[in-house]
Design an enzyme around this catalytic site. Structure first.
Site, mmCIF file in Angstrom:
data_model
loop_
_atom_site.group_PDB
_atom_site.id
_atom_site.type_symbol
_atom_site.label_atom_id
_atom_site.label_comp_id
_atom_site.label_asym_id
_atom_site.label_seq_id
_atom_site.Cartn_x
_atom_site.Cartn_y
_atom_site.Cartn_z
ATOM 1 C CB ALA A 58 -2.795 2.885 3.736
ATOM 2 C CB SER B 47 5.048 5.555 -0.497
ATOM 3 O OG SER B 47 4.052 6.558 -0.443
ATOM 4 C CE LYS B 48 2.937 11.503 0.258
ATOM 5 N NZ LYS B 48 2.087 10.452 -0.356
ATOM 6 C CG ASP C 202 -12.640 11.324 10.561
ATOM 7 O OD1 ASP C 202 -11.812 12.254 10.440
ATOM 8 O OD2 ASP C 202 -13.767 11.360 10.037
ATOM 9 C CG ASP D 96 -0.442 12.887 0.803
ATOM 10 O OD1 ASP D 96 -0.336 13.937 0.152
ATOM 11 O OD2 ASP D 96 -0.574 11.771 0.276
ATOM 12 C CB CYS E 281 -1.855 13.973 -5.640
ATOM 13 S SG CYS E 281 -3.310 13.006 -5.182
#
Length: 467
Positions: free
Chosen positions: A121, A124-125, A170, A188, A241
């Site tokens: 969620a 985008s990726k 999880d 990510d 990030c």
């Protein structure tokens, strides 16, 4: 200018490579993040979208690592997220750095049939991966947060993605449930977000070094589980990030220390021209904001070269798959309804039914249903109603359509606002039609002769649509 936490400044000064300037770092952290979009090639080409938007005053600057990504400058009165082209899924508003992990995963152009996106969620990726896979194969899109899966599904539908199965776990469970099953994995990872200060000036206000170790421990668990789920020969892309080594390089080295020669770091130097500016000695990309005028980001590409010992028991799971394969009569009725609208089903389509609904399942799903529970699989094509089969909105958004009724931008705006569209030349009623703008579908309307009666699902209607 953004006020950076002094403890963070002191810490990051020890992490920054000597050829980079702390003054530049602070300067770029205080600049607004450049707006960027990714063109959805499942629906339109980059050249075609530019031809639509440049006459309206849009300026495009290519993102070097993503062929269909652009930094854009738009007119002051334009709200890109409210454009008709955005609502119909022609582009995704996506931070440029976040386009990098999917590009790194597919840099070798190898086909991927079975892929996991551990933290999907808002999508985008995941939608970028679907475009790179041309809507083929299967993406398991996992999102632990129930509240975020709604946004994920909405974006998958808007972008016309058909090859996704959503799970809600999880991320540490996949090594046990899908041991050495997956061709590729995108992880990510949750992180401290040190690279996001340009988007959220308050993100570092409460930065605390003591919290980083707890986050890094979770990241080590996640990457270990992902590596367990990866097939020998498969590729894992790990990204964050954030900027510190403990959540980035050190997590990758943990994996290498644990599995030895089965872990190979593959260099990202050739991902794009200029990648060497952010390249680490291992071949990772450690992106500081001042290098590409972007968010701070980290990306590593890891190859699994050999099988590894399983470190968890095989969990027992009893699947209760609520669908049954469509029979010949049902398939014939569905195909007739789809053909009437000009919608094409894939040649290898796996069609199942449940409670009068028809669903299209991703073909590689076989064998996975006994391994874990899925929240949602594939797309809902149609449903049986009193007067026949009604094709659903998400089917026309995701499948090829060859009989669309093209409408003008102002009519498209009215349609997306949930309004009926008056027709100047009243004629014979023609029944349901797929409406299109720029050659891409908007949704279904019923042609009544003097008007097009809106059939857009109510939850998709918007009040603030722009042209």
């Amino acid at each position: 200018m953004v006020q950076l936490n002094q403890k963070f400044i002191n810490s990051i000064a020890q992490e920054m490579p000597p050829h980079l300037s702390m003054d530049d770092f602070v300067h770029y952290c205080g600049l607004p993040l450049r707006l960027s979009i990714r063109v959805n090639t499942l629906k339109i080409t980059s050249d075609a979208l530019r031809a639509i938007l440049e006459p309206r005053g849009w300026q495009f600057e290519p993102v070097p690592w993503c062929e269909d990504g652009f930094w854009v400058t738009v007119p002051d009165d334009c709200q890109p997220g409210n454009l008709t082209e955005h609502y119909q899924g022609l582009f995704y508003i996506q931070e440029a750095s976040s386009m990098m992990p999917p590009c790194a995963l597919f840099m070798d152009k190898e086909p991927r049939q079975l892929l996991l996106d551990v933290a999907s969620a808002p999508g985008s990726k995941t939608t970028q991966l679907a475009a790179l896979m041309h809507n083929q194969g299967l993406i398991i899109a996992n999102e632990y947060s129930a509240s975020r899966t709604k946004a994920l599904h909405a974006n998958l539908q808007r972008m016309g993605v058909a090859n996704v199965a959503i799970t809600q776990f999880d991320g540490r469970v996949f090594g046990a449930h899908l041991y050495e099953t997956l061709d590729a994995i995108q992880l990510d990872a949750p992180c401290s977000g040190e690279g996001t200060v340009r988007k959220d000036p308050l993100s570092l206000k409460n930065w605390c070094p003591d919290e980083i170790e707890a986050i890094a421990e979770l990241q080590r668990d996640l990457i270990d589980s992902a590596f367990q789920a990866l097939k020998p020969g498969g590729v894992l892309v790990y990204s964050t990030c954030t900027l510190n080594r403990r959540e980035n390089e050190d997590v990758c080295h943990f994996l290498k220390e644990r599995y030895g020669d089965a872990v190979v770091f593959e260099s990202l130097n050739d991902l794009f021209k200029g990648a060497d500016k952010a390249l680490t000695e291992e071949g990772f990309l450690h992106i500081w904001p001042q290098i590409y005028d972007s968010e701070g980001f980290f990306v590593a590409r890891i190859r699994k070269t050999a099988s590894v010992a399983r470190n968890t028991d095989d969990p027992r799971f009893v699947s209760k798959f609520p669908f049954v394969a469509a029979n010949r009569k049902e398939l014939s009725a569905l195909e007739e309804a789809m053909l009437a609208l000009g919608v094409s089903l894939p040649e290898d389509a796996v069609i199942v039914t449940r409670d009068g609904e028809f669903w299209l399942m991703p073909a590689p799903l076989d064998g996975l249903l006994t391994k874990m529970r899925f929240q949602r699989i594939g797309i809902r094509l149609a449903e049986t109603q009193k007067h026949g089969i009604k094709v659903r909105h998400e089917a026309v958004m995701a499948l090829p359509c060859n009989q669309m009724l093209s409408i003008e931008p102002e009519a498209a705006k009215q349609y997306l606002m949930g309004r009926d569209i008056a027709l100047d030349n009243a004629g014979k009623a023609q029944g349901e039609k797929i409406l299109s703008l720029h050659g891409a579908p908007l949704g279904i309307a019923k042609h009544l002769g003097n008007k097009l009666k809106n059939s857009l699902p109510r939850d998709l209607c918007r009040d603030n649509v722009q042209n």
